[in-house]
Write a protein that holds these residues in place. Sequence first.
Motif, PDB file in Angstrom:
ATOM      1  N   SER A 109     -27.413  -9.152 -21.180  1.00 18.88           N
ATOM      2  CA  SER A 109     -26.075  -9.167 -20.590  1.00 18.88           C
ATOM      3  C   SER A 109     -26.038 -10.005 -19.322  1.00 18.88           C
ATOM      4  O   SER A 109     -25.098 -10.777 -19.094  1.00 18.88           O
ATOM      5  CB  SER A 109     -25.625  -7.726 -20.294  1.00 18.88           C
ATOM      6  N   LEU A 110     -27.077  -9.871 -18.489  1.00 24.57           N
ATOM      7  CA  LEU A 110     -27.130 -10.647 -17.253  1.00 24.57           C
ATOM      8  C   LEU A 110     -27.283 -12.135 -17.526  1.00 24.57           C
ATOM      9  O   LEU A 110     -26.675 -12.972 -16.844  1.00 24.57           O
ATOM     10  CB  LEU A 110     -28.298 -10.156 -16.385  1.00 24.57           C
ATOM     11  N   ARG A 111     -28.092 -12.481 -18.502  1.00 23.71           N
ATOM     12  CA  ARG A 111     -28.282 -13.900 -18.819  1.00 23.71           C
ATOM     13  C   ARG A 111     -26.993 -14.534 -19.340  1.00 23.71           C
ATOM     14  O   ARG A 111     -26.677 -15.681 -19.000  1.00 23.71           O
ATOM     15  CB  ARG A 111     -29.409 -14.058 -19.837  1.00 23.71           C
ATOM     16  N   CYS A 112     -26.252 -13.781 -20.156  1.00 22.92           N
ATOM     17  CA  CYS A 112     -24.956 -14.292 -20.616  1.00 22.92           C
ATOM     18  C   CYS A 112     -24.010 -14.472 -19.430  1.00 22.92           C
ATOM     19  O   CYS A 112     -23.330 -15.498 -19.311  1.00 22.92           O
ATOM     20  CB  CYS A 112     -24.345 -13.333 -21.632  1.00 22.92           C
ATOM     21  N   TYR A 124     -33.775  -2.192 -20.806  1.00 25.80           N
ATOM     22  CA  TYR A 124     -33.902  -3.354 -19.939  1.00 25.80           C
ATOM     23  C   TYR A 124     -33.614  -4.652 -20.695  1.00 25.80           C
ATOM     24  O   TYR A 124     -33.131  -5.625 -20.106  1.00 25.80           O
ATOM     25  CB  TYR A 124     -35.300  -3.405 -19.322  1.00 25.80           C
ATOM     26  N   GLU A 125     -33.912  -4.676 -21.984  1.00 19.75           N
ATOM     27  CA  GLU A 125     -33.631  -5.879 -22.767  1.00 19.75           C
ATOM     28  C   GLU A 125     -32.122  -6.082 -22.913  1.00 19.75           C
ATOM     29  O   GLU A 125     -31.641  -7.216 -22.882  1.00 19.75           O
ATOM     30  CB  GLU A 125     -34.295  -5.773 -24.143  1.00 19.75           C
ATOM     31  N   VAL A 126     -31.397  -4.989 -23.082  1.00 16.29           N
ATOM     32  CA  VAL A 126     -29.943  -5.082 -23.158  1.00 16.29           C
ATOM     33  C   VAL A 126     -29.384  -5.576 -21.828  1.00 16.29           C
ATOM     34  O   VAL A 126     -28.509  -6.453 -21.786  1.00 16.29           O
ATOM     35  CB  VAL A 126     -29.336  -3.716 -23.524  1.00 16.29           C
ATOM     36  N   MET A 127     -29.887  -5.026 -20.725  1.00 18.33           N
ATOM     37  CA  MET A 127     -29.416  -5.440 -19.405  1.00 18.33           C
ATOM     38  C   MET A 127     -29.759  -6.897 -19.143  1.00 18.33           C
ATOM     39  O   MET A 127     -28.953  -7.662 -18.595  1.00 18.33           O
ATOM     40  CB  MET A 127     -30.016  -4.528 -18.339  1.00 18.33           C
ATOM     41  N   LEU A 181     -25.767 -11.524  -9.869  1.00 20.35           N
ATOM     42  CA  LEU A 181     -25.186 -10.494 -10.732  1.00 20.35           C
ATOM     43  C   LEU A 181     -26.028  -9.236 -10.623  1.00 20.35           C
ATOM     44  O   LEU A 181     -27.257  -9.304 -10.560  1.00 20.35           O
ATOM     45  CB  LEU A 181     -25.176 -10.958 -12.195  1.00 20.35           C
ATOM     46  N   TRP A 182     -25.362  -8.080 -10.605  1.00 26.39           N
ATOM     47  CA  TRP A 182     -26.058  -6.787 -10.612  1.00 26.39           C
ATOM     48  C   TRP A 182     -25.480  -5.935 -11.733  1.00 26.39           C
ATOM     49  O   TRP A 182     -24.259  -5.911 -11.938  1.00 26.39           O
ATOM     50  CB  TRP A 182     -25.877  -6.045  -9.292  1.00 26.39           C
ATOM     51  N   VAL A 183     -26.357  -5.228 -12.422  1.00 24.45           N
ATOM     52  CA  VAL A 183     -25.935  -4.290 -13.462  1.00 24.45           C
ATOM     53  C   VAL A 183     -26.636  -2.956 -13.224  1.00 24.45           C
ATOM     54  O   VAL A 183     -27.855  -2.915 -13.037  1.00 24.45           O
ATOM     55  CB  VAL A 183     -26.269  -4.804 -14.871  1.00 24.45           C
ATOM     56  N   ALA A 194     -17.134  -9.591 -19.175  1.00 21.86           N
ATOM     57  CA  ALA A 194     -18.006 -10.016 -20.269  1.00 21.86           C
ATOM     58  C   ALA A 194     -19.328  -9.269 -20.245  1.00 21.86           C
ATOM     59  O   ALA A 194     -19.808  -8.791 -21.280  1.00 21.86           O
ATOM     60  CB  ALA A 194     -18.244 -11.524 -20.180  1.00 21.86           C
ATOM     61  N   VAL A 195     -19.948  -9.151 -19.067  1.00 22.19           N
ATOM     62  CA  VAL A 195     -21.223  -8.448 -18.943  1.00 22.19           C
ATOM     63  C   VAL A 195     -21.053  -6.972 -19.291  1.00 22.19           C
ATOM     64  O   VAL A 195     -21.880  -6.383 -19.994  1.00 22.19           O
ATOM     65  CB  VAL A 195     -21.793  -8.610 -17.518  1.00 22.19           C
ATOM     66  N   HIS A 196     -19.982  -6.362 -18.805  1.00 26.29           N
ATOM     67  CA  HIS A 196     -19.726  -4.947 -19.086  1.00 26.29           C
ATOM     68  C   HIS A 196     -19.520  -4.720 -20.583  1.00 26.29           C
ATOM     69  O   HIS A 196     -20.061  -3.764 -21.171  1.00 26.29           O
ATOM     70  CB  HIS A 196     -18.495  -4.479 -18.315  1.00 26.29           C
ATOM     71  N   ALA A 197     -18.757  -5.600 -21.237  1.00 31.49           N
ATOM     72  CA  ALA A 197     -18.490  -5.447 -22.665  1.00 31.49           C
ATOM     73  C   ALA A 197     -19.765  -5.576 -23.479  1.00 31.49           C
ATOM     74  O   ALA A 197     -20.003  -4.795 -24.409  1.00 31.49           O
ATOM     75  CB  ALA A 197     -17.464  -6.491 -23.107  1.00 31.49           C
ATOM     76  N   ALA A 198     -20.612  -6.564 -23.139  1.00 34.29           N
ATOM     77  CA  ALA A 198     -21.850  -6.767 -23.887  1.00 34.29           C
ATOM     78  C   ALA A 198     -22.802  -5.588 -23.717  1.00 34.29           C
ATOM     79  O   ALA A 198     -23.361  -5.075 -24.688  1.00 34.29           O
ATOM     80  CB  ALA A 198     -22.520  -8.061 -23.439  1.00 34.29           C
TER      81      ALA A 198
END
Length: 222
Positions: free
Chosen positions: A53-56, A47-50, A95-97, A73-77
């Motif tokens: 990525s969402l914040r970026c 969840y921290e990675v997600m 944004l959704w991941v 960008a989100v997908h790459a991070a």
Amino acid sequence: MPWTRRLRARVSRLALDTEPPTMPGVFLDRGADRPGARQPDADARAYEVMDLSLRCGAQLLARGTAAVDVESAVHAAATTLGLGQVEVDVTYTALWVTADVDGYPVATSRVVRQGTPDYQRLTLVHQLLTDIVNGDVNLGEAQLRLAQIESARRAHGRRVTLLANAVLAGAVAVSLGSGWESAVAAAVTGALVIWLAAQVAGPRVPARVVAGSGGVGARAAT
């Protein structure tokens, strides 16, 4: 100012548009060569990675970056930091991941508020994403840098920005062969347009209305 608040309220009732301003964005090609996916640090959760990525992505989207660039960008991070089977969905305001975590699909989202153009912050986020994809920072370092970017003040205040736009307008007039009277008039008009747009702009005021108010100010000045 009371009158500007009333004006914003009236305009927002006429038309609501949360489309971010058009700005040059950064594009991280999903198919570009980059180091293989790294597993998240032992003390980090998926969840921290997600969230990172969402914040970026939210910073990019709020500053007007194109949706396709934000998605890449989100997908790459997220992929570089260790998530698998990442899917990213981007709209103008959210944004959704979705990712695979230990065989289970996990999804999270983030609402994005429209922001004002800030090229300095956009550049810093771009550099952070580049460092993540290149493997130069780990999750903890990336979180720290992003927090600093989010809390950083603008490099220049509104008065400096207003003065710079006035000088730019005057310089353009001079470059076109105008005399000093026309250059001064252009500088004053440019400052008036920027000031009026700043007074009208608000989170619920459409970008086209803000631009229109600047045109009205320019017409009134001439």
